[in-house]
Design an enzyme around this catalytic site. Structure first.
Site, mmCIF file in Angstrom:
data_model
loop_
_atom_site.group_PDB
_atom_site.id
_atom_site.type_symbol
_atom_site.label_atom_id
_atom_site.label_comp_id
_atom_site.label_asym_id
_atom_site.label_seq_id
_atom_site.Cartn_x
_atom_site.Cartn_y
_atom_site.Cartn_z
ATOM 1 N N LYS A 84 -0.512 4.955 4.447
ATOM 2 C CA LYS A 84 -1.416 4.037 5.165
ATOM 3 C C LYS A 84 -0.971 3.909 6.617
ATOM 4 O O LYS A 84 0.210 3.738 6.899
ATOM 5 C CB LYS A 84 -1.440 2.662 4.474
ATOM 6 C CG LYS A 84 -2.439 1.711 5.122
ATOM 7 C CD LYS A 84 -2.740 0.512 4.245
ATOM 8 C CE LYS A 84 -3.664 -0.472 4.930
ATOM 9 N NZ LYS A 84 -4.993 0.082 5.230
ATOM 10 N N HIS B 281 0.837 -1.200 0.000
ATOM 11 C CA HIS B 281 0.000 0.000 0.000
ATOM 12 C C HIS B 281 0.873 1.252 0.000
ATOM 13 O O HIS B 281 2.048 1.194 0.326
ATOM 14 C CB HIS B 281 -0.910 0.040 1.238
ATOM 15 C CG HIS B 281 -2.089 -0.890 1.133
ATOM 16 N ND1 HIS B 281 -2.007 -2.221 1.458
ATOM 17 C CD2 HIS B 281 -3.370 -0.676 0.724
ATOM 18 C CE1 HIS B 281 -3.191 -2.787 1.260
ATOM 19 N NE2 HIS B 281 -4.029 -1.874 0.812
#
Ligand code: NAD
Length: 269
Positions: free
Chosen positions: A163, A159
């Site tokens: 995040k 990600h």
């Protein structure tokens, strides 16, 4: 509920996902955003939601009145932060409104609170709102059950650098589904390995989080046998994917009775 578009109360409206849901709602004749909620400290608080999201005005300002927002809507979508959950659940139950919750990084107590609320209202929780991940989870279940022991499972996710939680809620969902499917595998989840880790026990699921750049979300489940390796991968192209999934979940929930639902239910899987 009227015959018009389904009214949505959007919680975490000023965030990246909130803005994406606002754009998706702008493009859909089936829904309209009737209220937008965020923290007073949020960048974008008080602003017109459509302008904030980069589309035409939607006639809604980002405000802080949670209960009022829920009362005015048919369904709520929460894509905010775990710290908001307690208040969101209390307001949804008090207003008697269905709730789609896609916030990740929840602890055990918060998951139990979701299940309790689902005794009173329709509630759909999905750590990943993409239809493709629901299908990937179903495929992984089938693969694990069919292959049986002798295939080691490792899950790798990547990600974007912003995040906040790791590993992703989706990676944990995939690991949980695999555990259920392999009834004999009372598997321990291992995050990363370093130093003298020793031989890999069969009853282990490796879950590894990569972070960097602007990656929206990638998950690969690797089933490694002695003589073959199967990989099931999903790559999210943009966060609009999760936004359209959230609206699909909201439309499903608007017609559902109290209970705890997943994307599987929304997709009829
Ligand atoms: P973000 O940080 O851009 O936005 C979060 C928003 O929530 C911010 O505007 C913040 O001010 C607001 N917020 C924080 N605490 C709040 C509170 N107490 N009350 C009201 N609003 C509050 O994050 P994001 O990228 O938009 O992601 C939001 C959440 O959705 C995260 O948990 C993320 O992991 C999750 N997410 C889920 C999916 C999915 O498919 N389920 C997909 C992407 C992101």
């Amino acid at each position: 509920m009227s015959g018009g578009p389904t009214g949505i109360a959007l919680i975490g409206a000023a965030g990246r996902m909130g803005r994406a849901v606002a754009r998706a709602a702008h493009d859909s004749p089936e829904v309209s955003i009737t209220a937008a909620v965020d923290r007073p400290a949020a960048d974008g608080f008080g602003r017109e939601l459509g302008e904030l999201a980069g589309v035409d005005p939607l006639g809604v300002k980002v405000g802080g009145e949670l209960l009022e927002a829920l009362r005015a809507a048919d369904v709520a979508i929460d894509l905010s932060h775990p710290s908001a959950l307690e208040g969101v659940l209390a307001a949804a139950v008090a207003a008697g409104r269905p709730l789609v919750c896609g916030t990740t990084g929840l602890d055990e107590g918060q998951r139990a609170a979701l299940e309790r609320a689902a005794g009173e209202i329709p509630l759909l929780y999905a750590a990943n709102l993409s239809p493709g991940i629901a299908v990937m989870t179903a495929l992984l279940r089938r693969a694990v059950a069919a292959l049986g022991p002798g295939y080691d499972l490792e899950i790798v996710e990547m990600h974007h650098r912003r995040k906040l939680d790791a590993p992703s809620g989706t990676a944990l969902q995939l690991a949980g589904a695999a555990r259920q499917a392999a009834k004999e595998r009372s598997a321990t989840i291992v995050h990363g390995r370093s130093g003298p880790a020793g031989e890999r026990p069969a009853a282990e699921i490796g879950v590894h989080a990569l972070r960097g750049g602007g990656v929206v979300g990638e998950h690969t489940a690797i089933l490694a046998g002695e003589h073959e390796r199967i990989e099931i991968s999903h790559r999210a192209g943009s966060r609009e994917l999760f936004a359209t999934g959230a609206l699909r979940a909201a439309l499903f929930l608007a017609g559902a009775g109290p209970g705890f639902y997943s994307m599987n239910d929304a997709l009829g899987l």
